[in-house]
Design a protein around this motif. Structure first.
Motif, mmCIF file in Angstrom:
data_model
loop_
_atom_site.group_PDB
_atom_site.id
_atom_site.type_symbol
_atom_site.label_atom_id
_atom_site.label_comp_id
_atom_site.label_asym_id
_atom_site.label_seq_id
_atom_site.Cartn_x
_atom_site.Cartn_y
_atom_site.Cartn_z
ATOM 1 N N LEU A 1 35.991 -7.789 2.483
ATOM 2 C CA LEU A 1 36.702 -7.892 3.760
ATOM 3 C C LEU A 1 36.031 -8.918 4.670
ATOM 4 O O LEU A 1 34.806 -8.938 4.805
ATOM 5 C CB LEU A 1 36.736 -6.535 4.462
ATOM 6 C CG LEU A 1 37.570 -5.442 3.796
ATOM 7 C CD1 LEU A 1 37.469 -4.142 4.583
ATOM 8 C CD2 LEU A 1 39.027 -5.862 3.658
ATOM 9 N N ALA A 2 36.855 -9.743 5.301
ATOM 10 C CA ALA A 2 36.350 -10.722 6.260
ATOM 11 C C ALA A 2 36.561 -10.251 7.693
ATOM 12 O O ALA A 2 35.964 -10.789 8.626
ATOM 13 C CB ALA A 2 37.045 -12.069 6.045
ATOM 14 N N ALA A 3 37.420 -9.250 7.870
ATOM 15 C CA ALA A 3 37.726 -8.724 9.205
ATOM 16 C C ALA A 3 38.057 -7.242 9.077
ATOM 17 O O ALA A 3 38.361 -6.751 7.981
ATOM 18 C CB ALA A 3 38.894 -9.479 9.831
ATOM 19 N N SER A 4 38.008 -6.555 10.198
ATOM 20 C CA SER A 4 38.322 -5.127 10.200
ATOM 21 C C SER A 4 39.756 -4.906 9.719
ATOM 22 O O SER A 4 40.637 -5.747 9.928
ATOM 23 C CB SER A 4 38.142 -4.549 11.603
ATOM 24 O OG SER A 4 36.794 -4.682 12.024
ATOM 25 N N GLU A 5 39.989 -3.769 9.059
ATOM 26 C CA GLU A 5 41.301 -3.477 8.485
ATOM 27 C C GLU A 5 41.613 -1.993 8.639
ATOM 28 O O GLU A 5 40.720 -1.149 8.528
ATOM 29 C CB GLU A 5 41.322 -3.866 7.005
ATOM 30 C CG GLU A 5 42.637 -3.648 6.288
ATOM 31 C CD GLU A 5 43.776 -4.471 6.834
ATOM 32 O OE1 GLU A 5 44.369 -4.042 7.849
ATOM 33 O OE2 GLU A 5 44.066 -5.548 6.268
ATOM 34 N N THR A 6 42.878 -1.695 8.916
ATOM 35 C CA THR A 6 43.342 -0.316 9.054
ATOM 36 C C THR A 6 44.307 0.007 7.913
ATOM 37 O O THR A 6 45.168 -0.806 7.558
ATOM 38 C CB THR A 6 44.035 -0.107 10.406
ATOM 39 O OG1 THR A 6 43.085 -0.354 11.454
ATOM 40 C CG2 THR A 6 44.560 1.313 10.542
ATOM 41 N N TYR A 7 44.152 1.216 7.366
ATOM 42 C CA TYR A 7 44.947 1.630 6.210
ATOM 43 C C TYR A 7 45.723 2.904 6.545
ATOM 44 O O TYR A 7 45.270 3.752 7.313
ATOM 45 C CB TYR A 7 44.039 1.888 5.008
ATOM 46 C CG TYR A 7 43.199 0.693 4.619
ATOM 47 C CD1 TYR A 7 43.661 -0.245 3.712
ATOM 48 C CD2 TYR A 7 41.929 0.512 5.171
ATOM 49 C CE1 TYR A 7 42.893 -1.346 3.367
ATOM 50 C CE2 TYR A 7 41.151 -0.595 4.836
ATOM 51 C CZ TYR A 7 41.642 -1.511 3.930
ATOM 52 O OH TYR A 7 40.875 -2.606 3.594
ATOM 53 N N SER B 1 47.316 -2.995 6.860
ATOM 54 C CA SER B 1 48.000 -3.118 8.147
ATOM 55 C C SER B 1 49.221 -4.027 8.071
ATOM 56 O O SER B 1 50.141 -3.910 8.890
ATOM 57 C CB SER B 1 47.032 -3.622 9.226
ATOM 58 O OG SER B 1 46.434 -4.836 8.830
ATOM 59 N N ASP B 2 49.266 -4.946 7.093
ATOM 60 C CA ASP B 2 50.447 -5.803 6.926
ATOM 61 C C ASP B 2 51.477 -5.165 5.991
ATOM 62 O O ASP B 2 52.444 -5.803 5.583
ATOM 63 C CB ASP B 2 50.054 -7.189 6.425
ATOM 64 C CG ASP B 2 49.431 -7.170 5.024
ATOM 65 O OD1 ASP B 2 49.314 -6.073 4.429
ATOM 66 O OD2 ASP B 2 49.043 -8.249 4.534
ATOM 67 N N ASN B 3 51.243 -3.916 5.643
ATOM 68 C CA ASN B 3 52.124 -3.110 4.787
ATOM 69 C C ASN B 3 52.096 -3.514 3.312
ATOM 70 O O ASN B 3 52.918 -3.041 2.527
ATOM 71 C CB ASN B 3 53.563 -3.100 5.292
ATOM 72 C CG ASN B 3 54.215 -1.738 5.103
ATOM 73 O OD1 ASN B 3 53.587 -0.695 5.308
ATOM 74 N ND2 ASN B 3 55.473 -1.730 4.707
ATOM 75 N N SER B 4 51.162 -4.362 2.922
ATOM 76 C CA SER B 4 50.992 -4.672 1.500
ATOM 77 C C SER B 4 50.188 -3.556 0.840
ATOM 78 O O SER B 4 49.466 -2.803 1.505
ATOM 79 C CB SER B 4 50.291 -6.022 1.308
ATOM 80 O OG SER B 4 48.987 -6.003 1.878
ATOM 81 N N ASN B 5 50.321 -3.430 -0.473
ATOM 82 C CA ASN B 5 49.659 -2.355 -1.209
ATOM 83 C C ASN B 5 48.167 -2.610 -1.358
ATOM 84 O O ASN B 5 47.737 -3.742 -1.560
ATOM 85 C CB ASN B 5 50.272 -2.212 -2.600
ATOM 86 C CG ASN B 5 51.705 -1.736 -2.568
ATOM 87 O OD1 ASN B 5 52.176 -1.191 -1.578
ATOM 88 N ND2 ASN B 5 52.427 -1.957 -3.657
#
Length: 199
Positions: free
Chosen positions: A139-145, A116-120
């Protein structure tokens, strides 16, 4: 340039008062003409869908010379595919990992999963018609890809995303007590557990 983009065509002129007209490959005009004054003039190509070659006609009254020098603007097709991404598991517990999966076309384009932060997320993959996977890491928190698909210098950001939902693992350690201990064999007592108002 990428398809749908524009650039400028530049022509240096002599201070000759001749009329300079940039021409497309079909001999139609690119913008307005220019009277030579020793400076360089420019005309925008407009949005291009395919490569185009330009030349210049130079006119003195009724006499026209077609310049032998040309310039070609090469147009690269921007990928448009939107693969449906999946996660091996969601939700997962915090501190856990899962895989993000991306089906590819056999197109030779470069596929890169992005956070989500645009990192690879891991290394890129060259489309060959198979599905590739990359682990999320703990993962410590939910993440969107999402996935970026690149052809040369032209990149398309896929509109499909996948979210891995992370559930917090309880960390409290209540002090458990017994109503009585020791007790006689065959007897019973209660085990008591205090709770937090955490649902």
């Amino acid at each position: 340039i990428c398809d749908g983009s524009s650039t400028n065509i530049n022509v240096p002129t002599a201070a000759d008062g001749y009329t300079y007209q940039i021409k497309k490959s079909d001999n139609s005009n690119l913008g307005a003409s220019f009277v030579g004054d020793g400076s360089t003039f420019s005309r925008t190509t407009g949005a291009l869908a395919a490569s185009e070659t330009y030349h210049v006609d130079i006119t003195n009254g009724s006499c026209t010379h077609t310049g032998t020098n040309t310039v070609t603007v090469t147009v690269t097709i921007t990928p448009s595919n939107n693969p449906v991404m999946t996660a091996d598991a969601s939700p997962i517990c915090d501190g856990s990992s899962t895989n993000i999966n991306v089906p590819t076309a056999a197109d030779g384009y470069t596929y890169q999963i992005k956070k989500s932060d645009n990192s690879n997320l891991g290394a890129s993959f060259v489309g060959d018609g198979t599905t590739f996977s990359r682990p999320t890491g703990a993962l410590a928190a939910s993440e969107t890809y999402h996935v970026d698909i690149t052809n040369g210098s032209c990149t398309h950001t896929g509109t499909n995303t996948v979210t891995v939902t992370v559930t917090a693992t309880p960390s409290n350690n209540p002090v458990i007590t017994a109503d009585a201990s020791p007790i006689c064999d065959g007897s019973s007592t209660n085990i008591n557990v205090p709770t937090a108002a955490d649902g």
